[in-house]
Each structure stands twice: as structure tokens, then as C-alpha cells.
Design a protein around this motif. Structure first.
Motif, mmCIF file in Angstrom:
data_model
loop_
_atom_site.group_PDB
_atom_site.id
_atom_site.type_symbol
_atom_site.label_atom_id
_atom_site.label_comp_id
_atom_site.label_asym_id
_atom_site.label_seq_id
_atom_site.Cartn_x
_atom_site.Cartn_y
_atom_site.Cartn_z
ATOM 1 N N ASP A 247 0.802 -1.116 -0.122
ATOM 2 C CA ASP A 247 0.014 0.056 0.014
ATOM 3 C C ASP A 247 0.823 1.359 0.042
ATOM 4 O OD1 ASP A 247 -1.887 1.894 0.530
ATOM 5 O OD2 ASP A 247 -2.782 1.083 2.142
ATOM 6 N N PRO A 248 0.735 1.907 -1.089
ATOM 7 C CA PRO A 248 1.656 2.949 -1.290
ATOM 8 C C PRO A 248 1.363 4.173 -0.069
ATOM 9 C CG PRO A 248 0.383 3.086 -2.967
ATOM 10 C CD PRO A 248 0.021 1.869 -2.267
ATOM 11 N N ARG A 249 -0.018 4.280 0.463
ATOM 12 C CA ARG A 249 -0.420 5.339 1.298
ATOM 13 C C ARG A 249 0.155 5.077 2.568
ATOM 14 N NH1 ARG A 249 -6.688 5.319 0.164
ATOM 15 N NH2 ARG A 249 -6.127 2.992 0.258
ATOM 16 N N LEU A 250 0.436 3.643 2.757
ATOM 17 C CA LEU A 250 0.937 3.251 4.297
ATOM 18 C C LEU A 250 2.270 3.545 4.139
ATOM 19 C CD1 LEU A 250 0.028 0.163 6.195
ATOM 20 C CD2 LEU A 250 2.503 0.682 5.686
ATOM 21 N N ARG A 251 3.084 3.359 3.133
ATOM 22 C CA ARG A 251 4.437 3.489 3.109
ATOM 23 C C ARG A 251 4.805 5.171 3.157
ATOM 24 N NH1 ARG A 251 4.430 0.275 -1.401
ATOM 25 N NH2 ARG A 251 5.168 1.891 -2.989
ATOM 26 N N ASP A 252 3.993 6.015 2.670
ATOM 27 C CA ASP A 252 4.202 7.433 2.806
ATOM 28 C C ASP A 252 3.773 7.746 4.300
ATOM 29 O OD1 ASP A 252 5.012 7.417 0.153
ATOM 30 O OD2 ASP A 252 2.730 7.922 -0.635
ATOM 31 N N ARG A 253 2.717 7.376 4.709
ATOM 32 C CA ARG A 253 2.600 7.605 6.254
ATOM 33 C C ARG A 253 3.614 7.180 7.213
ATOM 34 N NH1 ARG A 253 -2.706 5.487 5.123
ATOM 35 N NH2 ARG A 253 -2.301 3.831 6.589
ATOM 36 N N PHE A 254 4.132 6.067 6.936
ATOM 37 C CA PHE A 254 5.356 5.477 7.770
ATOM 38 C C PHE A 254 6.570 6.146 7.569
ATOM 39 C CE2 PHE A 254 9.047 3.003 8.366
ATOM 40 C CZ PHE A 254 8.840 2.483 9.560
ATOM 41 N N ALA A 255 6.986 6.922 6.480
ATOM 42 C CA ALA A 255 8.159 7.734 5.967
ATOM 43 C C ALA A 255 7.718 9.061 6.756
ATOM 44 C CB ALA A 255 8.201 7.853 4.626
ATOM 45 N N ALA A 256 6.858 9.536 6.716
ATOM 46 C CA ALA A 256 6.304 10.790 7.362
ATOM 47 C C ALA A 256 6.444 10.729 8.711
ATOM 48 C CB ALA A 256 4.921 11.584 6.919
ATOM 49 N N ALA A 257 6.034 9.653 9.277
ATOM 50 C CA ALA A 257 6.021 9.559 10.953
ATOM 51 C C ALA A 257 7.437 9.646 11.125
ATOM 52 C CB ALA A 257 4.984 8.347 11.199
ATOM 53 N N ALA A 258 8.062 8.489 10.474
ATOM 54 C CA ALA A 258 9.508 8.379 10.941
ATOM 55 C C ALA A 258 10.381 9.701 10.924
ATOM 56 C CB ALA A 258 10.164 7.413 9.976
ATOM 57 N N LEU A 259 10.034 10.466 9.694
ATOM 58 C CA LEU A 259 10.719 11.595 9.659
ATOM 59 C C LEU A 259 10.471 12.608 10.915
ATOM 60 C CD1 LEU A 259 12.636 13.629 8.014
ATOM 61 C CD2 LEU A 259 10.506 14.218 6.525
ATOM 62 N N ALA A 260 9.306 12.505 11.234
ATOM 63 C CA ALA A 260 8.717 13.571 12.199
ATOM 64 C C ALA A 260 9.348 13.085 13.527
ATOM 65 C CB ALA A 260 7.091 13.766 12.598
ATOM 66 N N GLN A 261 9.357 11.807 13.662
ATOM 67 C CA GLN A 261 10.145 11.228 14.955
ATOM 68 C C GLN A 261 11.621 11.755 14.858
ATOM 69 O OE1 GLN A 261 10.800 6.740 15.333
ATOM 70 N NE2 GLN A 261 9.281 6.734 16.667
ATOM 71 N N ARG A 262 12.271 11.518 13.876
ATOM 72 C CA ARG A 262 13.952 11.894 13.934
ATOM 73 C C ARG A 262 14.093 13.396 14.120
ATOM 74 N NH1 ARG A 262 14.492 7.254 15.463
ATOM 75 N NH2 ARG A 262 16.502 8.027 16.188
ATOM 76 N N ARG A 263 13.037 14.187 13.625
ATOM 77 C CA ARG A 263 13.236 15.685 13.678
ATOM 78 C C ARG A 263 12.759 15.871 15.443
ATOM 79 N NH1 ARG A 263 9.789 18.386 8.705
ATOM 80 N NH2 ARG A 263 11.709 17.877 7.139
ATOM 81 N N LEU A 264 12.114 15.171 15.809
ATOM 82 C CA LEU A 264 11.717 15.301 17.399
ATOM 83 C C LEU A 264 12.957 15.079 18.243
ATOM 84 C CD1 LEU A 264 9.578 15.901 19.657
ATOM 85 C CD2 LEU A 264 9.107 13.345 19.603
ATOM 86 N N VAL A 265 13.690 13.902 17.664
ATOM 87 C CA VAL A 265 14.895 13.602 18.569
ATOM 88 C C VAL A 265 16.086 14.810 18.289
ATOM 89 C CG1 VAL A 265 16.827 11.949 18.552
ATOM 90 C CG2 VAL A 265 14.619 11.311 18.458
ATOM 91 N N GLU A 266 16.251 15.305 17.051
ATOM 92 C CA GLU A 266 17.071 16.121 16.826
ATOM 93 C C GLU A 266 16.697 17.481 17.532
ATOM 94 O OE1 GLU A 266 19.029 18.733 12.954
ATOM 95 O OE2 GLU A 266 17.255 17.353 12.501
ATOM 96 N N GLN A 267 15.735 17.902 17.496
ATOM 97 C CA GLN A 267 15.364 19.197 18.204
ATOM 98 C C GLN A 267 15.518 18.876 19.726
ATOM 99 O OE1 GLN A 267 11.374 19.741 16.955
ATOM 100 N NE2 GLN A 267 11.752 20.308 14.880
ATOM 101 N N ALA A 268 15.136 17.726 20.318
ATOM 102 C CA ALA A 268 15.372 17.548 21.707
ATOM 103 C C ALA A 268 16.944 17.523 21.897
ATOM 104 C CB ALA A 268 14.805 16.278 22.219
ATOM 105 N N VAL A 269 17.654 17.021 21.348
ATOM 106 C CA VAL A 269 19.171 17.080 21.437
ATOM 107 C C VAL A 269 19.639 18.678 21.536
ATOM 108 C CG1 VAL A 269 21.309 16.256 20.685
ATOM 109 C CG2 VAL A 269 19.395 14.592 20.860
ATOM 110 N N ARG A 270 18.986 19.201 20.418
ATOM 111 C CA ARG A 270 19.615 20.698 20.519
ATOM 112 C C ARG A 270 19.408 21.438 21.536
ATOM 113 N NH1 ARG A 270 17.027 22.112 16.150
ATOM 114 N NH2 ARG A 270 18.488 21.222 14.658
ATOM 115 N N ARG A 271 17.853 21.127 21.889
ATOM 116 C CA ARG A 271 17.617 22.093 23.300
ATOM 117 C C ARG A 271 18.294 21.665 24.401
ATOM 118 N NH1 ARG A 271 12.224 20.789 21.150
ATOM 119 N NH2 ARG A 271 12.045 19.095 22.447
ATOM 120 N N ALA A 272 18.765 20.275 24.482
ATOM 121 C CA ALA A 272 19.565 20.030 25.596
ATOM 122 C C ALA A 272 21.000 20.499 25.646
ATOM 123 C CB ALA A 272 19.704 18.264 25.581
#
Length: 344
Positions: free
Chosen positions: A276-301
Motif C-alpha cells: 500500500d503506497p499510502r501506508l508507506r508514505d505515512r510511515f516515512a512521514a511519521a519516521a521523519l517527524a520522529q527523527r526531527r523530534l529527537v534532533e530538536q530535543a538534543v539541540r535543546r539539551a
């Protein structure tokens, strides 16, 4: 999963996991000493330049970059412009490693899995910061406990630490078969491990946290990870480097039909149709948001952030990180200073 590498003649070179522990250590040592040591030339080979304690002048305060505790109040009062103290790097460095060996690290679809890449990162830190009286200690965070290794110097100590990391028990391959309720031992979180390290090491040094930083992330993607505040507290006393270890399959799903995904931490299973291409797109978007969350948290720390991937050359990523750090430090030191006499 470890895939053998191809040499120039087409023959497959054994992967890290295919070697005996002693051969693994030898390969890691040669990789660091030949490739990294050859590329990272200079008086100090470390991943970060220590802040030290010898006064080296003052410069203007930069909001958002400098710590208020480093304010040079005498120069600030004399010039009526906020200034911070600068110090030369210490020649002796105390380094502590916090290595995540939780079940989520036992995953990989490239040449190395995340656990092996974490060991490679530890080897790089250890060999690059060894010598000149430097001492290295470690916290190994396993699923149900934290193992502490006292800070010592010397090559033998580093090799013994690497052997322990390589021999650390891995998650059961059939982790999903067991009922998570049957697990009696309380899991150890990354936040608790960072807090334990903060309490145990009062003397200023270099703290290196090696993890995938998946533990403690907010489920809805809103808010801060549970480990952000402990990491921030750690950074107030020490110089902190966060080494984030990732795998490409954590960032996007391939189209391989129906697969069963297993959460290595809880054993929860879920069947997913990757066609399902829509599922793959949602997974990639969620993973990207997750990595950005980690990056921002490390920067704030306030920690330095080094990202390593199992499908990339980790030595190249480390060299690029060190050069970027040196360039930032050089740019900061190249700005006009105000010395103790008030002259520019």
C-alpha cells in the motif's frame, strides 16, 4: 543482519558479526587508527574539544549559544557589554560512555546492525580519546539493568570494555512469542540511565550517549522525550555528545508485500501490507517527524549531535562531524577577544 562486503575482486569480505570477537576488535582498532587517526590530524584527536579550565580571554556573549554560568562579570562591568570567559582545552580528559544495549538496538538491515554500529562508535571514541592520561568509563544500559564500568586509562581497559559490549546478551529472536506480562524485571529507561550517570560523575568531562533515542518519545509526537531533561541537566556540568544510531528500514518501508512487524521492547506484533503506497508514505512521514523530534530535543539539551546509519560509512560521518565542530570552534575563536587587561 550483517551482510558481507564485496572487495575489488568480487569476493565477499566477512561482516563484523561473522568474525570472532578478537578479530572484530582488531578490525575496529585498525579502522579507527588507520582511517580516523589519519584523517583527524592535529594536537587533539578527540571528537570534541574539551572546554578546559585555563583562562584564555573573553569574548562577547551570544544569546542562545553561550551559557550564563560562563559570564565574565568583570569584563562585562568594564565594557557594559555582556562577555563570557574562554578557556583552553584540558590535556587530560575524563570520558564516560552511556551505551544503549536495549532490544531495539538489536536491529539492522545493512552491513551492520545498530548494536554493532554502537560498538564501532564506542571504539572510535575510546581510541581517539585514549592517551595523555585520559580515562574512560562506561554505563551499559540493558533491558533490565545498568552495568557500570569504572573509568580507567589504557588500551587494555578499552579492549576489555569492547569485548563486554560485543558479548552482551541480545534480545531473543522470538521476542514476540512471549507474553510481555510474563516479564518480571522492570525495564530500564534511557532517562533513568542518564540521570544515574549525572549523579555518579560530579567532575566535569566528556559524556557520550550512544542510542537510537527511541525510548521515551511521546506517542502522539507532541511534547518532549523523557530523556531530554536529564540530558539537559547532564549538559550543564559536562560536555555532551549524543550519537544517534539508525537503520534505513526505520525511516521507510520497502514494497515487499505482507510482513509482520515486532516491537523488540514489548513483543507486540502487527501485520502490515507494504504494498500500500499510502501506508508507506505515512510511515516515512511519521519516521521523519520522529527523527526531527529527537534532533530538536538534543539541540535543546545543548548536546552535540552525531548521526550514524547502518547503511553508511560511519568513519566518514565521524570525520565530517569532527571537522564541522572544529570549524565552528575556529570561527568562534577567530572573533575579537577582550583580554584581562581590557584590550581588544
Amino acid at each position: 543482519m550483517t551482510r558481507p562486503r564485496r572487495t575489488g575482486g568480487g569476493a565477499a569480505e566477512p561482516g563484523l558479526r561473522d568474525l570472532t570477537p578478537e578479530h572484530r576488535l582488531r578490525r575496529l582498532e585498525l579502522t579507527v587508527t588507520r582511517r580516523l587517526d589519519g584523517l583527524l590530524q592535529g594536537q587533539y584527536r578527540g571528537l570534541l574539544t574539551g572546554s578546559g579550565s585555563e583562562f584564555a580571554g573573553s569574548r562577547e556573549y551570544r544569546p542562545g549559544e553561550d551559557e550564563v554560568r560562563r559570564m565574565d562579570w568583570a569584563v562585562t562591568a568594564r565594557t557594559t557589554t555582556p562577555h563570557v570567559r574562554e578557556v583552553d582545552a584540558d590535556r587530560e580528559l575524563g570520558t564516560w560512555l552511556l551505551v544503549d544495549a536495549s532490544p531495539s538496538m538489536d536491529f539492522g538491515t545493512a552491513e551492520l546492525d545498530k548494536r554493532e554500529l554502537a560498538v564501532a562508535a564506542v571504539a572510535a571514541v575510546g581510541f581517539l580519546t585514549s592517551g595523555m592520561g585520559n580515562r574512560l568509563g562506561a554505563y551499559l544500559v540493558q533491558a533490565d539493568r545498568i552495568r557500570r564500568f569504572p573509568a580507567r586509562g589504557g588500551r587494555k581497559h578499552l579492549l576489555a570494555l569492547l569485548r563486554t559490549l560485543l558479548a552482551a546478551p541480545r534480545a531473543d529472536a522470538d521476542v514476540g512469542a512471549a507474553d510481555p506480562a510474563d516479564r518480571s524485571a522492570a525495564p530500564v529507561g534511557l532517562a533513568d540511565a542518564i540521570e544515574s550517570l549525572h549523579r555518579a560523575v560530579p567532575r566535569r568531562g566528556l559524556m557520550v550517549v550512544v542510542s537510537d533515542f527511541l525510548d521515551g518519545l511521546p506517542e502522539d509526537g507532541v511534547g518532549e522525550p523523557t530523556w531530554e531533561r536529564p540530558l539537559r541537566r547532564l549538559g550543564r556540568r559536562h560536555q555532551v555528545l549524543a550519537v544517534e544510531v539508525t537503520d534505513p528500514r526505520e525511516l521507510e518501508l520497502p514494497d515487499v508485500g505482507l510482513i509482520t512487524l515486532v516491537d523488540p521492547e514489548t513483543g507486540q506484533r502487527r501485520e502490515v501490507s507494504t504494498g500500500d503506497p499510502r501506508l508507506r508514505d505515512r510511515f516515512a512521514a511519521a519516521a521523519l517527524a520522529q527523527r526531527r523530534l529527537v534532533e530538536q530535543a538534543v539541540r535543546r539539551a545543548g548536546a552535540a549531535h552525531l548521526t550514524l546509519r547502518t547503511d553508511r560509512d560511519w568513519t566518514t560521518d565521524i570525520v565530517r562531524h569532527v571537522h564541522d565542530q572544529r570549524r565552528l570552534i575556529g570561527a568562534a575563536r577567530g572573533r575579537p577577544r577582550v583580554g584581562s587587561g581590557g584590550g581588544v
